[in-house]
Design a protein around this motif. Structure first.
Motif, short mmCIF file in Angstrom:
data_model
loop_
_atom_site.label_atom_id
_atom_site.label_comp_id
_atom_site.label_asym_id
_atom_site.label_seq_id
_atom_site.Cartn_x
_atom_site.Cartn_y
_atom_site.Cartn_z
N ASP A 145 0.86 -1.20 0.00
CA ASP A 145 0.00 0.00 0.00
C ASP A 145 0.89 1.24 0.00
N THR A 146 2.09 1.09 -0.56
CA THR A 146 3.06 2.18 -0.60
C THR A 146 3.62 2.25 -2.03
N SER A 147 4.59 3.12 -2.23
CA SER A 147 5.11 3.24 -3.59
C SER A 147 6.59 2.91 -3.67
N ILE A 195 12.03 -0.10 -1.42
CA ILE A 195 11.13 -0.56 -0.36
C ILE A 195 11.07 0.53 0.71
N GLU A 196 9.87 0.96 1.06
CA GLU A 196 9.74 1.97 2.10
C GLU A 196 10.05 1.33 3.45
N SER A 197 10.90 2.02 4.21
CA SER A 197 11.28 1.46 5.51
C SER A 197 10.71 2.33 6.63
N SER A 246 0.88 7.74 5.37
CA SER A 246 0.59 7.13 6.67
C SER A 246 -0.33 5.93 6.50
N ILE A 247 -0.07 4.89 7.26
CA ILE A 247 -1.01 3.76 7.37
C ILE A 247 -1.10 3.47 8.87
N PRO A 248 -2.05 4.16 9.54
CA PRO A 248 -2.06 4.15 11.01
C PRO A 248 -2.08 2.76 11.65
N ILE A 265 -2.81 8.89 -6.49
CA ILE A 265 -3.69 8.38 -5.45
C ILE A 265 -4.33 9.59 -4.73
N HIS A 266 -5.58 9.47 -4.39
CA HIS A 266 -6.41 10.53 -3.76
C HIS A 266 -6.69 11.67 -4.74
N SER A 267 -6.18 11.63 -5.96
CA SER A 267 -6.36 12.72 -6.93
C SER A 267 -7.24 12.23 -8.08
N1 BES Z 1 -1.77 4.00 0.91
C1 BES Z 1 -1.88 5.25 1.57
C2 BES Z 1 -0.66 5.64 2.34
C3 BES Z 1 0.62 5.78 1.55
C4 BES Z 1 0.62 6.29 0.28
C5 BES Z 1 1.80 5.42 2.12
C6 BES Z 1 1.80 6.41 -0.44
C7 BES Z 1 2.98 5.56 1.44
C8 BES Z 1 2.98 6.04 0.14
C9 BES Z 1 -3.08 5.20 2.50
O1 BES Z 1 -4.22 4.65 1.89
C10 BES Z 1 -3.46 6.60 2.88
O2 BES Z 1 -3.87 7.33 2.02
N2 BES Z 1 -3.37 6.95 4.16
C11 BES Z 1 -3.80 8.23 4.61
C12 BES Z 1 -4.02 8.22 6.08
C13 BES Z 1 -5.39 7.77 6.50
C14 BES Z 1 -5.55 7.85 7.99
C15 BES Z 1 -6.49 8.54 5.83
C16 BES Z 1 -2.75 9.28 4.32
O3 BES Z 1 -1.55 8.97 4.25
O4 BES Z 1 -3.17 10.41 4.14
#
Ligand code: BES
Ligand code: MN
Ligand code: MN
Length: 457
Positions: free
Chosen positions: A179-181, A190-192, A398-400, A425-427
């Motif tokens: 779920d990262t890039s 790899i994100e650490s 973030s992935i809480p 993503i989100h856009s």
């Molecule tokens: N997958 C993302 C987080 C992410 C994106 C991590 C790209 C690393 C690289 C996740 O779905 C996300 O969007 N998380 C939100 C937080 C959540 C509490 C809404 C974020 O990061 O804004």
């Protein structure tokens, strides 16, 4: 492994079609209008788990959207990988900026365009398909538990409770998440680490009603102006955040680690070009990679008040509001930071207005070790399918729930992501490259193999 290759190439088209079907379901967790679609999506995910060869799969109801859980236990003595992902997606708006419908996936230039294509349906589905590849070729090397939630994009609060209540069921040796890039297909990484989050909403109220801006303007404080001044004051001339105590617990990285972080391939001109900006911005003394990876930030996510409709209306708004989030780094605590923010915001408010501060969801930052057998298994898997060693990076997102995997279940996580930073993503026009999708399905079984081989060593 030849059997994996053969199975994947024989089923390639179906693997893609099934993902497209999943992308057609508008599983927007934030908007209650889509509640039934979210449920429908959970059921579809459960069906795919069964089809992939899980011994059992279930849709687990929660106080919010359901969690889908499946497992295939081949031998209790073997290690267990707990896969995590999310089937919920962000709202699609603004709709007019999409070139095709957000829930009508299309493939253009080798890329799948749809909301959730990358975040996270495309990525979590790679795990279901990879499990199918291993199960159907009788080559699954370990036990697999797979948990796909429907509330990641709204803070995962019910998943936190689910972890507390299902510690035995979720017993595993490692958590695996896509779920990262990564930097690019040429530079796999790899994100650490992930940043934490504290999300606030503020409301500034001035006069008891909207006023005529000619009759009262100039004599009564304008809440929109005051809000802008308050927000602007939260960064100083070096773009440092001015909330007292904000940086007190921030972990400082050693010079050697900073140097290593900055060796990752990064082209600033490309970055600016891609975003259509003349200059980058950020905290003085840090590079762009550091600003998004290891430093905390404060952002306005939305701001409103007064008249925003068509044409001009002369008005002095009675109220103005903003949604403000802060990305946090290791050692900062989201509740503490929320409180520091709230106290500061109240303190800087002039007597001409009253303010209301509300905290939304939050989450803690994590750092995943790069010297563990699990990380090494992931690196070896990437090396096998990309022909290159992955570069460790720090992700800005973030992935809480990842911090809670450690706190509640005592489990470390490997972030084996295949998205790209410009996947939108989100856009509008979110996309995921078909090759990344296939590459993920090809790589994941190697993680299972290498993790199992290294286990206990
Ligand atoms: N997958 C993302 C987080 C992410 C994106 C991590 C790209 C690393 C690289 C996740 O779905 C996300 O969007 N998380 C939100 C937080 C959540 C509490 C809404 C974020 O990061 O804004
Ligand atoms: Mn995600
Ligand atoms: Mn997301």
């Amino acid at each position: 492994m030849q059997a994996w290759k053969d199975y994947q190439s024989k089923n390639k088209d179906r693997f893609l079609d099934e993902l497209l079907d999943l992308l057609r379901i508008p599983s927007v967790s934030a908007d209650s209008k889509y509640k039934e679609d979210v449920k429908h999506c959970a059921e579809a995910v459960m069906e795919y788990m069964i089809k992939a060869g899980c011994d059992k799969a279930e849709v687990c109801p929660t106080a919010g959207h359901p969690i889908v859980y499946g497992e295939k236990i081949i031998d209790p003595k073997l290690p267990t990988i707990l896969v995590y992902g999310h089937y919920d997606v962000q709202p699609a708006d603004p709709l007019n900026l999409w070139t095709s419908g957000p829930f009508e996936p299309v493939i253009k230039d080798g890329k799948i365009y749809a909301r959730g294509a990358c975040d996270d349906k495309g990525q979590m589905f790679m795990h279901i398909k990879a499990l199918e590849v291993m199960a159907k070729t009788n080559t699954l090397p370990c036990n697999v538990k797979i948990m796909i939630e429907g509330e990641e994009e709204v803070g995962s609060s019910n998943l936190g409770i689910f972890l507390e209540n299902n510690k035995e069921k979720l017993k595993a040796d490692i958590v695996l998440v896509s779920d990262t890039s990564m930097i690019s297909m040429e530079h796999p990484s790899i994100e650490s680490g992930l940043r934490g989050l504290a999300y606030m909403e503020v409301e500034v109220t001035g006069p008891n009603r909207d006023l005529h801006s000619g009759v009262y303007g100039g004599a009564v404080a304008n809440p929109a102006t005051i809000l802008c001044q308050m927000i602007a004051s939260m960064h100083d001339e070096n773009n440092h955040i001015t909330i007292p105590g904000f940086y007190d617990k921030v972990e400082t990285m050693s010079d050697a680690d900073r140097k290593a972080l900055n060796t990752a391939p990064f082209d600033l001109d490309e970055y600016k070009k891609d975003l259509g900006i003349k200059e980058v911005w950020g905290e003085k003394g840090y590079t762009t990679l550091e600003r998004t990876g290891i430093r905390p930030t404060l952002e306005v996510n939305g701001i409103w008040g007064g008249y925003t409709g068509e044409g001009a209306k002369t008005v002095l708004p009675g109220k103005a509001s903003a949604k403000i989030s802060m990305r946090l780094v290791p050692n900062q605590n989201s509740d503490e930071i929320s409180e520091l923010f709230a106290n500061h915001f109240r303190k800087i408010a002039p007597d001409t207005v009253t303010v209301k501060v509300t905290a939304h969801h939050g989450g803690e930052a994590v750092v995943t070790p790069t010297d563990s057998p699990a990380y090494k298994a992931a690196a070896k898997a990437i090396q096998t399918t990309f022909g290159k060693d992955p570069i460790p990076t720090r992700g800005g997102g973030s992935i809480p729930i990842v911090a809670l995997f450690e706190k509640t279940l005592g489990l470390k996580t490997v972030l084996l992501g295949f998205g790209l930073d410009n996947d939108n993503i989100h856009s509008p026009n979110e996309k995921y490259d078909v090759v990344n999708y296939y590459k993920g399905i090809e790589t994941i079984p190697y993680f299972h193999k290498f993790f199992t081989e290294s286990f206990g060593k």
